[in-house]
Design an enzyme around this catalytic site. Structure first.
Site, PDB file in Angstrom:
ATOM      1  N   ASP A 278     -11.351  14.211   2.193  1.00 22.57           N
ATOM      2  CA  ASP A 278     -11.202  13.586   0.562  1.00 22.57           C
ATOM      3  C   ASP A 278     -11.851  12.362   1.069  1.00 22.57           C
ATOM      4  O   ASP A 278     -11.587  11.875   2.344  1.00 22.57           O
ATOM      5  CB  ASP A 278     -10.003  13.506   0.539  1.00 22.57           C
ATOM      6  CG  ASP A 278      -9.051  12.858  -1.529  1.00 22.57           C
ATOM      7  OD1 ASP A 278     -10.113  12.343  -1.860  1.00 22.57           O
ATOM      8  OD2 ASP A 278      -8.589  13.422  -1.607  1.00 22.57           O
TER       9      ASP A 278
ATOM     10  N   THR B  92      -9.428  11.961  -7.094  1.00 22.44           N
ATOM     11  CA  THR B  92      -9.162  13.233  -6.496  1.00 22.44           C
ATOM     12  C   THR B  92      -9.460  14.225  -7.339  1.00 22.44           C
ATOM     13  O   THR B  92      -9.757  15.174  -7.080  1.00 22.44           O
ATOM     14  CB  THR B  92      -7.782  12.451  -5.432  1.00 22.44           C
ATOM     15  OG1 THR B  92      -8.755  12.155  -4.822  1.00 22.44           O
ATOM     16  CG2 THR B  92      -7.853  13.975  -4.992  1.00 22.44           C
TER      17      THR B  92
ATOM     18  N   ASP C 148     -10.287  10.146   2.812  1.00 24.26           N
ATOM     19  CA  ASP C 148      -9.802   8.904   2.161  1.00 24.26           C
ATOM     20  C   ASP C 148      -8.507   7.814   2.103  1.00 24.26           C
ATOM     21  O   ASP C 148      -8.484   6.547   2.136  1.00 24.26           O
ATOM     22  CB  ASP C 148      -8.990   9.953   0.792  1.00 24.26           C
ATOM     23  CG  ASP C 148      -9.105   9.229  -0.466  1.00 24.26           C
ATOM     24  OD1 ASP C 148      -9.529   9.009  -1.222  1.00 24.26           O
ATOM     25  OD2 ASP C 148      -7.705   9.326  -0.879  1.00 24.26           O
TER      26      ASP C 148
ATOM     27  N   HIS D 205      -8.701   4.112   1.519  1.00 22.74           N
ATOM     28  CA  HIS D 205      -8.059   3.301   1.128  1.00 22.74           C
ATOM     29  C   HIS D 205      -6.864   2.122   1.897  1.00 22.74           C
ATOM     30  O   HIS D 205      -7.109   1.348   1.250  1.00 22.74           O
ATOM     31  CB  HIS D 205      -6.682   4.059  -0.279  1.00 22.74           C
ATOM     32  CG  HIS D 205      -7.539   4.421  -0.714  1.00 22.74           C
ATOM     33  ND1 HIS D 205      -8.363   3.979  -2.077  1.00 22.74           N
ATOM     34  CD2 HIS D 205      -7.409   5.735  -1.219  1.00 22.74           C
ATOM     35  CE1 HIS D 205      -8.196   4.966  -2.840  1.00 22.74           C
ATOM     36  NE2 HIS D 205      -7.866   6.410  -2.476  1.00 22.74           N
TER      37      HIS D 205
ATOM     38  N   ASP E 114     -14.846  14.410  -2.929  1.00 28.48           N
ATOM     39  CA  ASP E 114     -14.620  14.773  -3.784  1.00 28.48           C
ATOM     40  C   ASP E 114     -15.578  13.258  -4.878  1.00 28.48           C
ATOM     41  O   ASP E 114     -15.600  13.135  -5.683  1.00 28.48           O
ATOM     42  CB  ASP E 114     -12.983  14.908  -4.178  1.00 28.48           C
ATOM     43  CG  ASP E 114     -12.432  14.085  -3.632  1.00 28.48           C
ATOM     44  OD1 ASP E 114     -12.663  13.609  -2.357  1.00 28.48           O
ATOM     45  OD2 ASP E 114     -11.174  13.669  -4.112  1.00 28.48           O
ATOM     46  N   HIS E 115     -15.303  12.699  -4.035  1.00 24.05           N
ATOM     47  CA  HIS E 115     -16.108  10.735  -4.423  1.00 24.05           C
ATOM     48  C   HIS E 115     -16.050   9.741  -2.693  1.00 24.05           C
ATOM     49  O   HIS E 115     -15.583  10.562  -1.887  1.00 24.05           O
ATOM     50  CB  HIS E 115     -15.151  10.532  -5.216  1.00 24.05           C
ATOM     51  CG  HIS E 115     -13.209  10.369  -4.240  1.00 24.05           C
ATOM     52  ND1 HIS E 115     -13.350   9.647  -3.547  1.00 24.05           N
ATOM     53  CD2 HIS E 115     -12.499  11.183  -5.014  1.00 24.05           C
ATOM     54  CE1 HIS E 115     -11.930   9.704  -3.043  1.00 24.05           C
ATOM     55  NE2 HIS E 115     -11.408  10.475  -4.145  1.00 24.05           N
TER      56      HIS E 115
ATOM     57  N   HIS F  59     -11.802   3.800  -5.336  1.00 25.35           N
ATOM     58  CA  HIS F  59     -12.666   4.416  -5.892  1.00 25.35           C
ATOM     59  C   HIS F  59     -12.583   5.618  -7.314  1.00 25.35           C
ATOM     60  O   HIS F  59     -11.076   4.685  -7.672  1.00 25.35           O
ATOM     61  CB  HIS F  59     -13.493   6.238  -5.276  1.00 25.35           C
ATOM     62  CG  HIS F  59     -11.611   7.086  -4.959  1.00 25.35           C
ATOM     63  ND1 HIS F  59     -11.408   7.918  -5.920  1.00 25.35           N
ATOM     64  CD2 HIS F  59     -11.210   6.830  -4.457  1.00 25.35           C
ATOM     65  CE1 HIS F  59     -10.394   8.346  -6.168  1.00 25.35           C
ATOM     66  NE2 HIS F  59      -9.958   7.632  -4.036  1.00 25.35           N
TER      67      HIS F  59
HETATM   68 ZN   LIG Z   1     -10.475  12.017  -3.112  1.00 22.53          ZN
END
Ligand SMILES: [Zn+2]
Length: 476
Positions: free
Chosen positions: A36, A72, A191, A195, A238-239, A339
């Site tokens: 992620d 996500t 991820d 963050h 995912d990103h 994101h």
């Molecule tokens: Zn994600």
């Protein structure tokens, strides 16, 4: 002349045979892995030898355009359905459906209501309907009952389950007496740390190194289980992630009366549901409120986002510029990385690498869309693809030239909301079986011809052979 013809026939027959059967059933295994929030350029941030090992012996796509919004759940559902958010219905991590009169929230893990997921059918269900089995280790949505089904094997989501435990389950399922052909493996980082720290933080280096080590562990376990050379491993995300700051915050309370609307989803795409009779007031107050926030009435949302035709998209959305944060007010606090922004922004893009018998070696491709993964997966698994927004032909160059190329169409007709026609893509797998049958017939015909000519050409030599055999008998 005859021998040249026969030679050509033999080569053609061998080629047909190798093309037709190059992807044996035991090679049609796919393990899809998502780390992620793994931004595309993290690969070069610190040494990532295991990722580069996969790139050297497999394929790498430099730019993957994911879907809007770059969150996500919407993107993980795209990877397994090939659909834009407006078509698969998971339009955000936090949603409200005015028809169902129900909410969906990742924050509170209120995500188990089947109805939110059933505008699409994820690949594990199609795989199982085709007679195969699937196994999922925490991939978003795999522990939700969708169309009355779960994956054949799955783990209930629990973020405290280690990566090693998830890998162990995947290996167990791939090597069991009734092995799965499709595995889905999910890991929460980078991820979470992205963050927390912000992607620009030097502390992200060790986080990325840790993910590389995890990939190394996965490769090691696949090799130990004799799966490394027979399984198609796809590593994606995912990103990406972008740096935020307390200096770049837009507070809705400064512009709007809280009593006039419901804030369904926040940053960077604020989903706003005005209360009855308050639409104009809310829109006018917000439209030109801040230079780093673009406000759209639902019908004005740009077509390129494919984010309009779904009841779960709220009447007004406010989209922050990259690196900006939308909050009700500053008391809510913000994360240093985020994101969800415009999917045209490079920093929102994830990685894509693959290795296995179906993939080329040491091959780099410039770009693809995240929606293209789904038809690729269906092709590898030999199952029919349901209507989707991707294109197999735009990613087919990732496959070894000898892998069967059975698909003639280039792009699925983009399904509109609720108008999917299952069955349109069954021709893909039918074409494969027609190819196999035709190939077999051609091979058999060529071999019969070959042996007929061989026998005929050997007949004149028979008397001599008989004489040689006969001689010792006479001497005796
Ligand atoms: Zn994600």
């Amino acid at each position: 002349m005859t021998s040249k013809l026969l030679c050509a026939a033999f080569i053609l027959a061998a080629l047909t045979l190798s093309i037709t059967f190059s992807l044996q059933p035991d090679q049609q295994k796919v393990l899809l892995v998502s780390f992620d929030g793994f931004r595309w350029d993290y690969l070069y941030r610190v040494p990532t030898p295991h990722f580069h090992y996969v790139m050297k012996y497999g394929v790498h796509v430099k730019q993957v355009t994911n879907i809007f919004i770059t969150k996500t759940y919407p993107n993980h559902y795209t990877l397994v359905t090939g659909l834009f958010a407006e078509n698969h219905g998971i339009v955000a991590n936090d949603m409200f459906d005015p028809i169902l009169n129900k909410s969906f929230s990742l924050d509170t893990m209120n995500i188990y209501d089947s109805e939110f997921w059933e505008e699409a059918t994820p690949i594990w269900i199609t795989n199982q309907k085709a007679g195969h089995t699937s196994g999922a280790a925490m991939w978003p949505g795999t522990d939700v009952k969708i169309h009355e089904s779960f994956p054949t094997h799955y783990m209930l989501y629990n973020e405290s389950v280690s990566f090693e435990e998830r890998v162990a389950k995947i290996i167990e399922w791939f090597t069991s007496k009734e092995p799965i052909n499709l595995g889905l493996l999910y890991w929460e980082d980078p991820d979470d740390m992205g963050h927390h720290l912000g992607p620009d933080s030097p502390l992200m280096g060790p986080v990325i190194s840790d993910i590389d080590n995890k990939l190394g562990y996965l490769i090691q376990m696949l090799k130990k289980a004799n799966l490394w050379n027979t399984l198609n491993l796809i590593i994606t995300s995912d990103h990406g992630m972008t740096q935020c700051s307390e200096e770049r915050v837009i507070e809705l309370d400064q512009y709007l009366d809280k009593e006039h609307y419901l804030l369904i989803d926040q940053s960077p795409v604020a989903a706003i549901l005005p209360k009855e009779g308050k639409f104009d007031e809310v829109y006018e107050a917000l439209a030109h409120a801040h230079p780093n926030m673009t406000v759209y009435k639902k019908e004005e949302i740009p077509e390129r986002w494919h984010y309009k035709y779904n009841t779960r998209v709220q009447p007004i959305i406010a989209v922050a510029d990259e690196g900006w944060y939308i909050l009700q007010n500053k008391s809510e606090g913000l994360m240093l990385g985020n994101h969800g922004y415009d999917n045209a922004l490079a920093e929102m893009h994830p990685i894509f690498l693959a290795h296995g018998p179906a993939f080329r070696k040491n091959f780099t491709k410039a770009a693809m869309n995240a929606t293209d993964l789904y038809p690729l997966l269906c092709h590898l698994l030999g199952i029919p693809a349901l209507p989707h927004n991707g294109s197999l032909s735009s990613v087919q160059d990732l496959l070894r030239p000898t892998a069967p190329r059975t698909v003639t169409h280039t792009q699925s007709p983009p399904p509109h909301h609720g108008s999917g026609k299952p069955g349109e893509h069954e021709q893909e797998s039918n074409a494969y079986f027609i190819g196999v049958s035709l190939g077999s017939i051609i091979v058999i015909v060529f071999f019969i011809t070959f042996f007929k000519h061989l026998i005929r050409s050997q007949i004149p030599a028979l008397p001599d052979m008989q004489a040689e055999i006969a001689q010792p008998l006479l001497q005796a």
